[in-house]
Design a protein around this motif. Structure first.
Motif, mmCIF file in Angstrom:
data_model
loop_
_atom_site.group_PDB
_atom_site.id
_atom_site.type_symbol
_atom_site.label_atom_id
_atom_site.label_comp_id
_atom_site.label_asym_id
_atom_site.label_seq_id
_atom_site.Cartn_x
_atom_site.Cartn_y
_atom_site.Cartn_z
ATOM 1 N N ASN A 225 -29.597 28.547 -24.055
ATOM 2 C CA ASN A 225 -28.752 27.680 -24.794
ATOM 3 C C ASN A 225 -27.593 27.395 -23.952
ATOM 4 O O ASN A 225 -26.662 26.313 -24.429
ATOM 5 N N LEU A 226 -27.364 28.278 -22.966
ATOM 6 C CA LEU A 226 -26.039 28.245 -22.278
ATOM 7 C C LEU A 226 -26.235 27.280 -20.875
ATOM 8 O O LEU A 226 -27.337 27.148 -20.381
ATOM 9 N N LEU A 227 -25.264 26.659 -20.751
ATOM 10 C CA LEU A 227 -25.250 25.822 -19.439
ATOM 11 C C LEU A 227 -25.286 26.768 -18.286
ATOM 12 O O LEU A 227 -24.999 28.238 -18.510
ATOM 13 N N ASP A 228 -26.213 26.538 -17.192
ATOM 14 C CA ASP A 228 -26.416 27.458 -16.287
ATOM 15 C C ASP A 228 -25.118 28.247 -15.464
ATOM 16 O O ASP A 228 -25.363 29.253 -15.173
ATOM 17 N N ILE A 229 -24.151 27.560 -15.525
ATOM 18 C CA ILE A 229 -22.899 28.398 -15.033
ATOM 19 C C ILE A 229 -22.341 29.504 -15.848
ATOM 20 O O ILE A 229 -21.730 30.203 -15.244
ATOM 21 N N TRP A 230 -22.857 29.498 -17.157
ATOM 22 C CA TRP A 230 -22.399 30.479 -17.709
ATOM 23 C C TRP A 230 -23.628 31.261 -18.250
ATOM 24 O O TRP A 230 -23.422 32.345 -18.943
ATOM 25 N N ASN A 231 -24.741 31.383 -17.792
ATOM 26 C CA ASN A 231 -25.824 32.049 -18.018
ATOM 27 C C ASN A 231 -26.191 33.056 -16.911
ATOM 28 O O ASN A 231 -26.442 32.510 -15.776
ATOM 29 N N PRO A 232 -25.997 34.411 -17.203
ATOM 30 C CA PRO A 232 -26.105 35.224 -16.093
ATOM 31 C C PRO A 232 -27.576 35.327 -15.419
ATOM 32 O O PRO A 232 -27.716 35.999 -14.292
ATOM 33 N N LEU A 233 -28.615 34.969 -16.388
ATOM 34 C CA LEU A 233 -29.989 34.531 -15.801
ATOM 35 C C LEU A 233 -29.945 33.719 -14.567
ATOM 36 O O LEU A 233 -30.729 33.864 -13.707
ATOM 37 N N LYS A 234 -29.125 32.760 -14.504
ATOM 38 C CA LYS A 234 -29.003 31.834 -13.374
ATOM 39 C C LYS A 234 -28.093 32.026 -12.255
ATOM 40 O O LYS A 234 -27.822 31.311 -11.533
ATOM 41 N N ALA A 235 -27.410 33.037 -12.553
ATOM 42 C CA ALA A 235 -26.144 33.522 -11.449
ATOM 43 C C ALA A 235 -26.550 33.361 -10.025
ATOM 44 O O ALA A 235 -25.791 32.894 -9.051
ATOM 45 N N SER A 236 -27.983 33.870 -9.932
ATOM 46 C CA SER A 236 -28.283 33.886 -8.339
ATOM 47 C C SER A 236 -28.448 32.723 -7.760
ATOM 48 O O SER A 236 -28.440 32.508 -6.457
ATOM 49 N N GLN A 237 -28.386 31.528 -8.460
ATOM 50 C CA GLN A 237 -28.497 30.322 -7.878
ATOM 51 C C GLN A 237 -27.035 29.555 -7.165
ATOM 52 O O GLN A 237 -27.037 28.619 -6.584
ATOM 53 N N TYR A 238 -26.093 30.186 -7.641
ATOM 54 C CA TYR A 238 -24.929 29.621 -7.193
ATOM 55 C C TYR A 238 -24.669 30.218 -5.574
ATOM 56 O O TYR A 238 -24.881 31.381 -5.148
ATOM 57 N N ILE A 239 -23.654 29.403 -5.012
ATOM 58 C CA ILE A 239 -23.319 29.675 -3.598
ATOM 59 C C ILE A 239 -22.525 30.742 -3.420
ATOM 60 O O ILE A 239 -21.537 30.789 -4.211
ATOM 61 N N ALA A 240 -22.918 31.721 -2.553
ATOM 62 C CA ALA A 240 -21.752 32.541 -2.226
ATOM 63 C C ALA A 240 -20.706 32.251 -1.536
ATOM 64 O O ALA A 240 -20.569 31.011 -0.890
#
Length: 354
Positions: free
Chosen positions: A203-218
């Motif tokens: 239900n969470l937007l990707d920016i707030w979903n810890p399961l999606k954290a790896s997709q963000y740029i370092a």
């Protein structure tokens, strides 16, 4: 006798006014000062703030009371509202709440790290998608709330991950220690309940979903955007370190310069210094910022920010923002951040934004 406008009376003596006190602004400032104390994180948070949490919880608008009342943590950290006409709401806290809403006090993080994502309250999360993948009050949602008493995103993630244990068969009669403990609490089918918890995280937007954290740029990496216009300047997302969600609260409001317009005086066309000065006599650099976004808040959102100093000024630039689920608010904030970063050594910087 001719009437004198109240705004003129509020001007300083040097501008023909009488320095009349703006009572409304003063009251807003007092209320925001109280709100600032209320939003402090432990251990600095005052004891009375926890009492206000309870009062707000009791006065929550009815539509937000569909979840267990203990899960309504803070209306400025979550997305629920307080009914300001409730009889049990003291005037001082009613003013504090109303002023906070007036000035759009809310949680805002450009690129929240996993530590903050996990500590955020899950129910009525500020980053909930417009259409829920899994509703709050289905059978397992009620079990998660009332049997397991799971409040934060981290709680739901830990619950969902119990199914990953090597000893868990994911059956109703599973004999692993986690399932035995959950059944002892009253959970009818622990593996199903956990799967539902994992689904609810969607239900969470990707920016707030810890399961999606790896997709963000370092930090420090240059994002590669397909078809990027070479005239656009790529921006690297900022990572903020917050120990508690309260620390990510921000206030957004128009400033005193919101009615200003860019100067087109040829004398200043190629000069960063605007024709204005501070109270101390130092010259002020003025920059106008703006942001926009198409497909606002969706996976296909495309957002950009702009900085404008003066006509034909070499520092005028556009910034394309990477990522998904962008919004116009993010673009606006990034424009301001870019202006500050561009002028880090400037003693007096005036940013005009809407």
């Amino acid at each position: 006798m001719n009437a004198i406008g109240i705004e003129n009376l509020r001007r300083p003596y040097a501008e023909g006014g009488v320095n009349l006190l703006d009572v409304r602004a003063r009251n807003d400032a007092v209320a925001l000062t109280v709100l600032q104390s209320y939003m402090k994180s432990p251990p600095e948070r005052p004891v009375w703030a926890y009492l206000v949490d309870h009062i707000f919880r009791l006065c929550a608008v009815r539509r937000y009371q569909t979840v267990d009342s203990s899960l309504l943590i803070n209306p400025f950290v979550q997305s629920w509202d307080v009914y300001t006409q409730a009889k049990g709401l003291p005037l001082v806290f009613k003013r504090m709440y109303s002023t906070g809403r007036k000035y759009s006090v809310s949680i805002h993080a450009w690129s929240p790290q996993v530590a903050l994502q996990l500590k955020m309250p899950y129910w009525w999360h500020v980053g909930t998608k417009g259409k829920l993948v899994s509703v709050y009050n289905d059978k397992w949602g009620k079990c998660i709330q009332r049997t397991h008493h799971l409040s934060s995103v981290g709680d739901l993630l830990a619950h969902a991950n119990k199914n990953q244990a090597a000893t868990c068969s994911e059956r109703v009669n599973c004999a692993c220690i986690n399932c035995i403990e959950d059944r002892a609490l009253g959970c009818e089918h622990p593996p199903k309940c956990r799967r539902n918890a994992g689904k609810k995280l969607s239900n969470l937007l990707d920016i707030w979903n810890p399961l999606k954290a790896s997709q963000y740029i370092a930090v420090g990496a240059q994002p590669q955007i397909p078809g990027q216009d070479p005239e656009w300047t790529p921006v690297v997302p900022m990572h903020e370190n917050y120990a508690y969600p309260h620390e990510a609260a921000r206030i957004f409001t128009l400033d005193a310069f919101s009615t200003c317009r860019p100067t087109l005086n040829n004398e200043h066309m190629n000069n960063d210094i605007a024709p204005s000065s501070s109270a101390e006599g130092a010259q002020v650099i003025t920059v106008w910022t703006d942001g926009s976004c198409s497909d606002n808040g969706t996976k296909y959102a495309a957002a950009g920010s702009g900085l404008w100093y003066h006509a034909q000024n070499a520092r005028n630039r556009a910034i394309r923002l990477p990522g998904e689920y962008l919004t116009n608010n993010i673009a606006e904030v990034m424009a301001v951040i870019a202006a500050i970063q561009d002028n880090g050594n400037v003693p007096c910087l005036r940013i005009i934004t809407d």
